[in-house]
Design an enzyme around this catalytic site. Structure first.
Site, PDB file in Angstrom:
ATOM      1  N   ARG A   1     -22.702 -36.110  26.363  1.00 20.90           N
ATOM      2  CA  ARG A   1     -22.552 -34.716  25.895  1.00 20.90           C
ATOM      3  C   ARG A   1     -21.816 -33.761  26.826  1.00 20.90           C
ATOM      4  O   ARG A   1     -21.449 -32.682  26.411  1.00 20.90           O
ATOM      5  CB  ARG A   1     -23.911 -34.074  25.549  1.00 20.90           C
ATOM      6  CG  ARG A   1     -24.598 -34.709  24.379  1.00 20.90           C
ATOM      7  CD  ARG A   1     -25.648 -33.788  23.819  1.00 20.90           C
ATOM      8  NE  ARG A   1     -26.654 -33.456  24.807  1.00 20.90           N
ATOM      9  CZ  ARG A   1     -27.519 -32.463  24.682  1.00 20.90           C
ATOM     10  NH1 ARG A   1     -27.480 -31.690  23.629  1.00 20.90           N
ATOM     11  NH2 ARG A   1     -28.414 -32.233  25.613  1.00 20.90           N
ATOM     12  N   ASP A   2     -21.640 -34.114  28.085  1.00 22.87           N
ATOM     13  CA  ASP A   2     -20.923 -33.182  28.977  1.00 22.87           C
ATOM     14  C   ASP A   2     -19.951 -33.950  29.863  1.00 22.87           C
ATOM     15  O   ASP A   2     -19.906 -33.766  31.063  1.00 22.87           O
ATOM     16  CB  ASP A   2     -21.918 -32.385  29.829  1.00 22.87           C
ATOM     17  CG  ASP A   2     -21.259 -31.146  30.466  1.00 22.87           C
ATOM     18  OD1 ASP A   2     -20.213 -30.706  29.954  1.00 22.87           O
ATOM     19  OD2 ASP A   2     -21.785 -30.648  31.464  1.00 22.87           O
ATOM     20  N   LEU A   3     -19.205 -34.827  29.225  1.00 22.41           N
ATOM     21  CA  LEU A   3     -18.246 -35.639  29.965  1.00 22.41           C
ATOM     22  C   LEU A   3     -17.002 -34.808  30.257  1.00 22.41           C
ATOM     23  O   LEU A   3     -16.347 -34.318  29.339  1.00 22.41           O
ATOM     24  CB  LEU A   3     -17.876 -36.869  29.137  1.00 22.41           C
ATOM     25  CG  LEU A   3     -17.338 -38.063  29.908  1.00 22.41           C
ATOM     26  CD1 LEU A   3     -18.382 -38.621  30.863  1.00 22.41           C
ATOM     27  CD2 LEU A   3     -16.891 -39.148  28.950  1.00 22.41           C
TER      28      LEU A   3
ATOM     29  N   ASN B   1     -17.636 -34.358  36.213  1.00 27.66           N
ATOM     30  CA  ASN B   1     -18.747 -35.310  36.128  1.00 27.66           C
ATOM     31  C   ASN B   1     -18.276 -36.759  36.246  1.00 27.66           C
ATOM     32  O   ASN B   1     -18.995 -37.684  35.885  1.00 27.66           O
ATOM     33  CB  ASN B   1     -19.514 -35.127  34.814  1.00 27.66           C
ATOM     34  CG  ASN B   1     -20.435 -33.935  34.856  1.00 27.66           C
ATOM     35  OD1 ASN B   1     -20.772 -33.445  35.938  1.00 27.66           O
ATOM     36  ND2 ASN B   1     -20.844 -33.435  33.710  1.00 27.66           N
TER      37      ASN B   1
END
Length: 260
Positions: free
Chosen positions: A72-74, A78
């Site tokens: 969800r937060d690639l 990250n």
């Protein structure tokens, strides 16, 4: 998670010697040095490095997705990278078992997937602008896609948009490797059900020079036993303490990424 392209835990410990005193614990992870966001700010990546980094990213994603988890937060920040260009996916703070309640609020705006925006009820102008920018390239979605949306707001919004044709990616990315453009075109499909998966992407001709099926492994299914348990705080504390005491560090030879 036990995969060379996904951050893992080398050790977990607590300085507190009894359950009653238990208050802090520490997670030990591999030392990676930098992340893709910092690298991209300071240098222009060569084609070979791009290919290798994206290949590793997809290997990690195939592994994560096979366990039933989405990140969800690639985003570049990250994706940790060491000096040998080895990549690990970081920061599972927003990861969760796959379901239809993905909220868009916490995800970094420019990397937010369209389905995350569309399944999130509380639109802001920024989100709608983001969708408009995406659809300038992908084209406005088909009626089939609109029917699959759960949010009536999202359906109404998309129906209100002027019809836009999908752009020819090769005309936008004139100087890129044609195989890379072809892969991007398959990845940037608005309908997630028709989008190429990480596993399929790994078999794309773009990765043919470095493709190694033996490295493209799948995960065991995620154990979600505790996910929906409603336990008192003291019980969570007891379970966590027990887990820490029973943790067995993986047997790995010391390398430069762990010897810090």
């Amino acid at each position: 998670m036990k995969h060379e392209n996904v951050i893992g835990i080398l050790d977990v410990f607590t300085p507190d010697i009894t359950l009653e005193k238990f208050n802090d614990f520490y997670l030990v992870m591999p030392f990676m040095g930098t992340d893709l966001s910092k690298i991209m700010k300071h240098e222009k990546l060569t084609e070979d490095r791009i290919q290798f980094l994206v290949y590793q990213m997809l290997k990690g994603l195939k592994y994560i997705h096979s366990s039933g988890i989405i990140h969800r937060d690639l985003k570049p920040g990250n994706l940790a990278v060491n000096e040998d260009c080895e990549l690990k996916i970081l920061d599972f703070g927003l990861a969760r078992h796959t379901d239809s309640e993905m909220t868009g609020y916490v995800v970094t705006r420019w990397y937010r997937a369209p389905e995350v925006i569309l399944n999130w009820m509380h639109y802001t102008q920024t989100d709608l602008d983001q969708l408009t920018e995406i659809m300038k390239i992908t084209g406005t979605p088909t009626q089939d896609f609109v029917q699959k949306l759960q949010s009536q707001d999202a359906k109404n919004y998309i129906k209100s948009l002027p019809k836009v044709q999908k752009k020819d990616f090769a005309s936008i990315l004139k100087y890129a490797n044609p195989l890379a453009v072809n892969l991007l075109e398959k990845m940037l499909v608005l309908d997630a059900e028709k989008r190429i998966t990480a596993a399929e992407a790994l078999m794309h001709p773009y990765f043919e020079p470095i493709h190694d099926p033996e490295e493209e492994i799948e995960a065991e299914k995620y154990d979600d036993t505790f996910d929906n348990m409603d336990l008192p705080l003291d019980e969570w504390k007891r379970i966590t303490y027990k887990e820490i005491l029973n943790f067995n560090p993986p047997q790995t030879s010391e390398s430069k990424e762990t010897a810090v």
